[in-house]
Design an enzyme around this catalytic site. Structure first.
Site, mmCIF file in Angstrom:
data_model
loop_
_atom_site.group_PDB
_atom_site.id
_atom_site.type_symbol
_atom_site.label_atom_id
_atom_site.label_comp_id
_atom_site.label_asym_id
_atom_site.label_seq_id
_atom_site.Cartn_x
_atom_site.Cartn_y
_atom_site.Cartn_z
ATOM 1 C CD GLU A 44 -2.788 0.872 2.606
ATOM 2 O OE1 GLU A 44 -3.729 1.667 2.768
ATOM 3 O OE2 GLU A 44 -2.544 -0.075 3.383
ATOM 4 C CE LYS A 123 -7.491 1.364 3.162
ATOM 5 N NZ LYS A 123 -6.275 1.708 3.958
ATOM 6 C CB CYS A 159 -5.039 -2.288 3.785
ATOM 7 S SG CYS A 159 -4.302 -2.762 5.387
ATOM 8 C CG LEU A 300 25.219 1.055 28.886
ATOM 9 C CD1 LEU A 300 26.473 0.320 28.433
ATOM 10 C CD2 LEU A 300 23.977 0.267 28.498
#
Length: 555
Positions: A44, A123, A159, A300
């Site tokens: 799409e 669509k 879709c 971290l």
């Protein structure tokens, strides 16, 4: 009737990169032709990328998409690919017949052949729920399109058209088609692949013909497209399936005798943890590469969240492009610092230690903060360090918070909430542990060193902002918290429903109130990949300023 070879070009497009997307269409069309395909189907909105949101309403964007569509057809023909039917998604900014501008563009599938746009389909059903907002930017189509290739009748849909009853699929049921081709930009969420397949099986049975499902792959902002394109027979058999989370050309032959279907490549399905892990890696990689970053930086701490996020970063762009900074305070434990260094070595990341005590002391000498204010100061100093590294070296700052923390506001705004992208934003704490163990086991299965130190997985989680602090000082145990959050957020259950499930009233009150109070923080948190049915962001829209409170259970 002749056998018909159909190729599904499962590609990764980028919104707005019309030139780059056209280049991919040409590249993958050549590949399809080399494999003797008669038809190649793209996902799409291939020309424009998807979703384009309000770019659809810009006249300049509409003109560029229309021009690119015609140029693509001409280029294919000039390369000797005129006989190949190329079905692409694009923006229908002009009517096919007389080029009259439309009030709103359409979401279009165009069939390119011999240098021309042979046919087009717009669509019908425009989704306006969850992450979708197509109803406000597109006009609906109202016609049914069938093309003839080598004597076979191929119906087109896009879709959402197969997700809704009625409309073009119902019309195609009456037309005796040989196959139904659907162009899709269907975002990932856990468990959705099975739902898609079940839907496709029902639609294939209804039209009495195979259904060809071409899906996008790659990351686009907070959405991840997982690919997994497939072909399913009217009887429900999977005839071909592409792998997930990767670009791929899937070939399938529509047999001369419709009663003797051919089988193509059938990629193995992924287990749930593997799917979700690949989704967050794909989302992060897409955001980094499509926005021009080369490296990332993150704090971290030695804890599980920063550990798995660092590994996700290394899997997305390579450990050599990951910069980890340990920022210990006077409250940081030695094992946390050791675990952070060990992790960096395992994934091949850059690592340095930047103690924050001198900077915290400088602020404290002026501000004399106590309690939560002092704790938050430590987190904000760490945020300053990360943003400074980003400004100096061009790294993308990665936020390491998970969905559970985000739900209850267990993060410091402008502190550990700083960053440009949050890979585990839609992964709750319980799932963080599950994915960490999966990733380590995956490494062992492949003869590699597990990337996450075992102690990072097993030790009690703590922000380490005061002596002896653990998360359960402020929150319910994570397994309980996540169960309440899942029911409250993803299933929209209020106090009465939660208590009816057996959750204690004091736990419900605490969790619901924390969620309500944290909406303003969530609005300011970096975006991250959607992997659940309801992610924070476009999926869940609640006001920040609200006096609504869940009523007490009157039973």
């Amino acid at each position: 009737m002749a056998e018909l070879r159909i190729a599904i070009a499962q590609i990764d497009t980028c919104v707005g990169d019309i030139e780059g997307n056209v280049s991919k269409i040409l590249e993958w069309s050549r590949k399809a032709a080399e494999q003797n395909a008669d038809v190649v189907v793209f996902p799409e909105m291939t020309i424009t990328g998807y979703p384009i949101e309000d770019l659809a309403l810009r006249a300049s964007f509409q003109r560029a998409a229309e021009a690119a569509l015609h140029e693509t057809a001409e280029q294919l023909n000039s390369e000797g690919l005129g006989d190949l039917r190329v079905i692409v998604g694009s923006l229908g900014a002009l009517t096919l017949s007389d080029h009259v501008p439309m009030d709103r563009p359409t979401n279009r599938a165009a069939v390119l052949s011999h240098g021309l746009i042979e046919a087009a389909y717009d669509k019908h059903h425009l989704p306006n729920y969850g992450v979708f907002d197509e109803f406000r930017i597109f006009a609906s189509g109202d016609t049914t399109t069938v093309i003839n290739v080598k004597g076979r009748r191929l119906g087109l849909a896009i879709c959402e058209d197969i997700w809704q009853d009625g409309g073009p699929v119902a019309e195609l049921e009456k037309l005796g088609i040989s196959a139904l081709i659907t162009l899709n930009g269907s975002p990932f969420e856990e468990g959705k692949a099975d739902v898609r397949l079940g839907l496709a099986q029902r639609r294939a049975k209804a039209v009495g013909a195979p259904l060809i499902y071409a899906n996008s792959t790659g990351g686009q902002d907070d959405l991840v497209f997982d690919g997994g394109s497939f072909v399913v027979a009217p009887g429900g058999e999977v005839l071909a399936r592409a792998p997930m989370f990767t670009e791929h050309l899937l070939l399938w032959d529509l047999a001369e005798d419709d009663n003797e279907p051919h089988y193509g490549e059938i990629a193995p399905e992924l287990e749930n943890d593997h799917e979700v892990y690949q989704a967050v890696v794909t989302g992060l990689r897409g955001y980094i590469t499509k926005n021009g970053f080369k490296s990332v930086v993150l704090g971290l701490s030695g804890g599980i969240d920063s550990a798995i996020v660092a590994v996700i970063c290394a899997d997305a762009i390579g450990g050599e492009n990951v910069y980890g900074i340990s920022m210990p305070s006077v409250y940081s434990s030695d094992h946390s610092k050791d675990d952070a260094e060990d992790l960096a070595k395992r994934i091949g990341a850059h690592y340095r230690v930047q103690p924050i005590a001198p900077m915290v002391d400088a602020f404290q000498g002026q501000l004399h903060l106590e309690g939560v204010s002092e704790e938050n100061l430590q987190a904000r100093v760490r945020g300053i360090i990360l943003m400074a590294a980003s400004n100096m070296h061009g790294h993308l700052v990665i936020a390491t918070g998970n969905k559970s923390e985000l739900a209850v506001g267990y993060s410091t705004i402008y502190g550990d909430a700083v960053g440009g992208y949050a890979p585990i934003k839609d992964v709750d704490k319980s799932r963080v542990w599950e994915l960490s163990r999966w990733r380590n086991n995956h490494a062992i299965d492949n003869g590699e060193i597990p990337p996450i130190p075992e102690s990072s997985i097993t030790k009690p989680p703590s922000a380490e902002l005061r002596p002896g602090q653990v998360d359960q000082d402020s929150l319910p145990p994570y397994d309980l918290l996540d169960a309440v959050l899942d029911a409250h957020i993803e299933n929209s259950e209020g106090r009465q429903e939660l208590e009816a499930r057996g959750f204690k009233p004091e736990v419900v009150d605490k969790v619901v109130s924390l969620v309500d109070r944290a909406e303003w923080k969530r609005r300011q948190y970096p975006l991250g990949p959607k992997v659940t049915a309801l992610a924070f962001g476009r999926d869940r829209r609640v006001p920040i300023t609200s006096r609504w409170r869940e009523p007490q259970n009157e039973q």
